[in-house]
Structure formats: structure tokens, C-alpha cells
Design a protein around this motif. Structure first.
Motif, short mmCIF file in Angstrom:
data_model
loop_
_atom_site.label_atom_id
_atom_site.label_comp_id
_atom_site.label_asym_id
_atom_site.label_seq_id
_atom_site.Cartn_x
_atom_site.Cartn_y
_atom_site.Cartn_z
N ALA A 156 0.84 -1.25 -0.07
CA ALA A 156 0.08 0.17 0.16
C ALA A 156 0.88 1.19 0.08
CB ALA A 156 -1.05 0.24 1.18
N ILE A 157 0.48 2.25 -0.73
CA ILE A 157 1.15 3.79 -0.73
C ILE A 157 -0.09 4.55 -0.70
CG2 ILE A 157 2.49 5.17 -2.04
CD1 ILE A 157 3.50 3.13 -3.46
N SER A 158 0.20 5.33 0.39
CA SER A 158 -0.92 6.47 0.83
C SER A 158 -0.45 7.79 0.38
CB SER A 158 -0.97 6.38 2.19
OG SER A 158 -1.36 5.47 2.83
N ASN A 159 -1.32 8.41 -0.15
CA ASN A 159 -1.05 10.05 -0.65
C ASN A 159 -1.75 10.98 0.24
OD1 ASN A 159 -0.80 12.09 -2.25
ND2 ASN A 159 -1.71 11.51 -3.86
N PHE A 160 -1.35 11.78 0.76
CA PHE A 160 -1.79 12.81 1.70
C PHE A 160 -1.89 14.28 1.14
CE2 PHE A 160 -1.08 9.17 4.53
CZ PHE A 160 -1.99 9.24 5.56
N PHE A 175 7.62 9.29 11.67
CA PHE A 175 6.73 8.23 11.45
C PHE A 175 7.42 7.17 10.17
CE2 PHE A 175 4.99 11.15 8.15
CZ PHE A 175 4.41 10.45 7.25
N GLU A 176 7.12 5.92 10.32
CA GLU A 176 7.81 5.26 9.33
C GLU A 176 7.28 5.33 7.91
OE1 GLU A 176 9.02 1.14 10.19
OE2 GLU A 176 8.83 1.72 12.39
N GLY A 177 7.96 4.95 7.00
CA GLY A 177 7.42 4.84 5.62
C GLY A 177 7.31 5.95 4.63
N LEU A 178 7.79 7.34 5.49
CA LEU A 178 7.53 8.43 4.27
C LEU A 178 8.48 8.26 2.95
CD1 LEU A 178 6.91 11.46 3.81
CD2 LEU A 178 8.85 11.95 4.94
N ILE A 179 8.00 8.31 1.89
CA ILE A 179 8.56 8.08 0.52
C ILE A 179 9.10 9.48 0.05
CG2 ILE A 179 8.49 7.45 -1.77
CD1 ILE A 179 6.37 5.34 -0.85
N THR A 231 0.57 26.33 -1.36
CA THR A 231 -0.31 26.25 0.03
C THR A 231 -0.11 25.02 0.72
OG1 THR A 231 -2.15 25.20 -1.16
CG2 THR A 231 -1.99 27.51 -1.12
N GLY A 232 1.05 24.12 0.40
CA GLY A 232 1.13 22.95 1.23
C GLY A 232 1.88 22.08 0.47
N PHE A 233 1.50 20.74 0.86
CA PHE A 233 2.54 19.59 0.34
C PHE A 233 1.66 18.35 0.04
CE2 PHE A 233 4.98 22.14 2.96
CZ PHE A 233 6.26 22.30 2.41
N HIS A 234 2.27 17.35 -0.74
CA HIS A 234 1.80 16.00 -0.77
C HIS A 234 2.77 15.40 0.01
CE1 HIS A 234 -1.49 15.40 -3.86
NE2 HIS A 234 -0.90 16.40 -4.58
N ILE A 235 2.41 14.19 0.69
CA ILE A 235 2.99 13.42 1.35
C ILE A 235 2.73 11.89 0.70
CG2 ILE A 235 3.41 11.97 3.44
CD1 ILE A 235 3.70 14.63 4.91
N ILE A 236 3.87 11.23 0.26
CA ILE A 236 3.52 9.89 -0.19
C ILE A 236 4.44 9.08 0.88
CG2 ILE A 236 3.95 8.18 -2.05
CD1 ILE A 236 2.32 10.63 -2.99
N ALA A 237 3.64 8.00 1.15
CA ALA A 237 4.17 7.01 2.29
C ALA A 237 3.72 5.38 2.10
CB ALA A 237 3.77 7.56 3.51
N TRP A 238 4.77 4.71 2.32
CA TRP A 238 4.24 3.29 2.36
C TRP A 238 3.41 2.89 3.49
CZ3 TRP A 238 5.50 0.29 -1.24
CH2 TRP A 238 6.82 0.44 -1.92
N GLY A 239 2.54 2.01 3.36
CA GLY A 239 1.58 1.57 4.24
C GLY A 239 0.41 2.46 4.19
N GLU A 240 -0.42 2.44 5.47
CA GLU A 240 -1.63 3.18 5.45
C GLU A 240 -1.52 3.98 6.90
OE1 GLU A 240 -5.20 1.32 4.26
OE2 GLU A 240 -4.07 -0.55 3.44
#
Length: 163
Positions: free
Chosen positions: A37-41, A73-77, A86-95
């Protein structure tokens, strides 16, 4: 309109006039063929269409968050700034949950305000950054204060401020 086919991009479907920044919003989770899983914030620090973080301050926030968040936090890509500033995208492994990401953002912004010195900011030389002259720790600290004073929500449409 042309015959050019473009994929739909979720963030361009978001009604930017309805969101209430600052917030952390889970855009979605993608699952790979092996179940990874890869989460996009969406990390929105400034209210869209009402303000933007100056480039030098945003650049310094980006570089500093890139290091601080990896300890929180673990998994930050990747953490990448929005072109609208106005901000950022964060992509991370897991959920990870929006609350976990928001707590890490809050703690990191607190560090930027209270503890980070110029010597702590990574990637500020010609060898380590593609635009090393465009940084401002002063601006990063001032904008981090603004975000912290407003509080970070874990709901883009409701001010559900984290503690």
C-alpha cells in the motif's frame, strides 16, 4: 477543447473553495500487485486562493520536514510542495492515518519554530540542492507559527484540530 486525453487528477476535482486549512487529508491509498500500500496525503498549510507561502520559506519548510518527518513516522517516501505554494503532498508506504501524519507535521513545525537553526536545514548548498539560494529559515519559522496558531485539522472540511 482539444482531442488530448488527460487522466483525472483527484486534487483538481477537490473544491478548493470548500476546504478549511490547515489540515491533513488522506487523498487515497493505492495497492500494488503484491498488496503493498502507498498512501497519498494532502498537507494544506494555507487556505487555498487566500494566501501562499513565499517560495524561499516553503523551500526551507520542505527540506526540514523531509528530515524531521522521517524520524516521526515510518514509511515516508516523499514530501513535495504544491505549485500553488499552499502545502505539500506526502507519499508514504503503508496506511498511516491522517492523525498520525498530522501529529508528525505538528511536532515538526514546532521544531522549526523552536529548535531548528540554519545549520539544521538540510540541502542548502549548491552540491545538495538545485536552487540552494532560494531558502529562508526566517520565513519558514514565521509560516510554521501561523499554521500552529491556527491548529491542524484531520478533516479538510471541518476544523477537527489535533491536540
Amino acid at each position: 477543447m482539444t482531442d488530448l486525453e488527460l487522466a483525472e487528477v483527484e486534487s483538481f476535482s477537490l473544491d478548493h473553495t470548500k476546504v478549511l486549512a490547515p489540515y491533513v487529508r488522506l487523498i487515497g491509498v493505492e495497492h500494488g500487485p503484491k498488496g503493498d500500500a502507498i498512501s497519498n496525503f494532502d498537507i494544506r498549510l494555507v487556505q487555498p486562493n487566500e494566501g501562499e507561502i513565499p517560495t524561499a520559506g516553503l523551500h526551507t519548510i520542505e527540506h526540514t520536514l523531509a528530515g524531521l518527518l522521517r524520524t516521526r513516522f515510518e514509511g515516508l517516501i516523499d514530501i513535495s510542495p504544491f505549485g500553488c505554494r499552499t502545502g505539500f503532498h506526502i507519499i508514504a508506504w503503508g496506511e498511516p492515518t491522517a492523525a498520525v501524519v498530522a501529529q508528525a507535521i505538528k511536532a515538526s513545525l514546532e521544531d522549526i519554530v523552536d529548535r531548528v537553526t540554519w545549520n539544521d536545514v538540510p540541502g542548502t548548498t549548491a552540491e545538495s540542492c538545485g536552487n540552494y539560494r532560494d531558502h529562508s529559515l526566517h520565513s519558514a519559522k514565521e509560516w510554521a507559527k501561523v499554521v500552529l496558531d491556527q491548529g491542524i485539522s484531520i478533516d479538510a472540511f471541518d476544523r477537527s484540530i489535533i491536540a
